[in-house]
Design an enzyme around this catalytic site. Structure first.
Site, PDB file in Angstrom:
ATOM      1  N   ARG A   1       1.291  10.225   0.368  1.00 25.46           N
ATOM      2  CA  ARG A   1       1.678  11.317   1.331  1.00 25.46           C
ATOM      3  C   ARG A   1       3.081  12.060   0.647  1.00 25.46           C
ATOM      4  NH1 ARG A   1       1.851   8.013   7.126  1.00 25.46           N
ATOM      5  NH2 ARG A   1      -0.415   7.499   7.183  1.00 25.46           N
TER       6      ARG A   1
ATOM      7  N   LYS B   1     -11.322   0.269   6.699  1.00 23.22           N
ATOM      8  CA  LYS B   1     -10.056   0.267   7.291  1.00 23.22           C
ATOM      9  C   LYS B   1     -10.488   0.673   8.866  1.00 23.22           C
ATOM     10  CE  LYS B   1      -5.961   3.236   7.338  1.00 23.22           C
ATOM     11  NZ  LYS B   1      -5.191   4.319   6.351  1.00 23.22           N
TER      12      LYS B   1
ATOM     13  N   GLU C   1       0.895  -1.202  -0.139  1.00 23.99           N
ATOM     14  CA  GLU C   1      -0.131   0.171   0.056  1.00 23.99           C
ATOM     15  C   GLU C   1       0.992   1.163  -0.015  1.00 23.99           C
ATOM     16  OE1 GLU C   1      -2.445   2.775   3.048  1.00 23.99           O
ATOM     17  OE2 GLU C   1      -2.516   0.534   3.454  1.00 23.99           O
TER      18      GLU C   1
END
Length: 210
Positions: free
Chosen positions: A45, A128, A41
């Site tokens: 960012r 999540k 994943e």
């Protein structure tokens, strides 16, 4: 596309990666595959995210997704570069609806029953749980999951080699997200052997959970 979720559930652990340098993508992918965990994943960012996803996805032997997907544009960019699943820290109905309408797998972040009900209303069955440890850990997850037997979870946030087993033992947890085996400090000098070592250990831990 649901096959991707099934594959994540089989591997049980999703390495959460933040790459500052595109040049690190290929050797990091190789280290994960060598360690027996061909999953990544790559979080949005950093500016290196999209190209890193592309490099990893082009290998053809990894399940590559994008994390920290906050906008529809990011969702499009991630998929265009080969991401087969998207993960976000919170639940943005516009982004989720775009993904659902376009058959893109997305697991948005939730931390309370209201979030879960919104996810259900949007047609999701996997979310999540984030930030897992900071909001209350496994006790909170078990409490909020109890009324929603149709929902499964990928806890992420504060999960490491010391606590991942207890999460994986909970039958509503499909997999756990974590960065302890892919922390930048492990390979900042260009040596990815520690990533391989910790990845193998993580795979062994996941395999030990019935």
């Amino acid at each position: 596309m649901t096959n991707v979720i099934e594959q994540l559930a089989q591997h049980r652990i999703v390495p959460v990666i933040a790459l500052d340098k595109v040049s690190q993508a290929a050797p990091l992918a190789e280290a994960l595959v060598e360690g027996g965990l061909p999953v990544a994943e790559v979080t949005f960012r950093t500016a290196a995210a999209a190209e890193s996803i592309k490099i990893m996805a082009e290998r053809g032997d990894m399940i590559v997704g994008a994390g920290t997907v906050l906008t529809i544009d990011q969702a499009k960019e991630a998929v265009d570069n080969g991401a087969t699943f998207l993960i976000s820290p919170g639940i943005n109905p516009k982004v989720v609806k775009y993904c659902v309408d376009n058959n893109i797998i997305i697991t948005p972040g939730i931390s309370n029953p209201t979030d879960i009900e919104l996810a259900l209303d949007l047609g999701l069955k996997v979310v999540k749980f984030f930030p897992a440890e900071a909001v209350g850990g496994l006790p909170l997850l078990k409490a909020v999951a109890a009324p929603y037997n149709m929902m499964n979870f990928i806890p992420t946030g504060g999960i490491n080699a010391n606590n991942v087993t207890k999460y994986l033992e909970f039958d509503k947890v499909l997999a756990c997200g974590g960065s302890w085996m892919v922390a930048p400090s492990l390979y900042e000098a260009g040596d990815f052997s520690k990533v391989v070592e910790l990845t193998k250990e993580a795979v062994a831990v996941a395999a030990s959970v019935k």
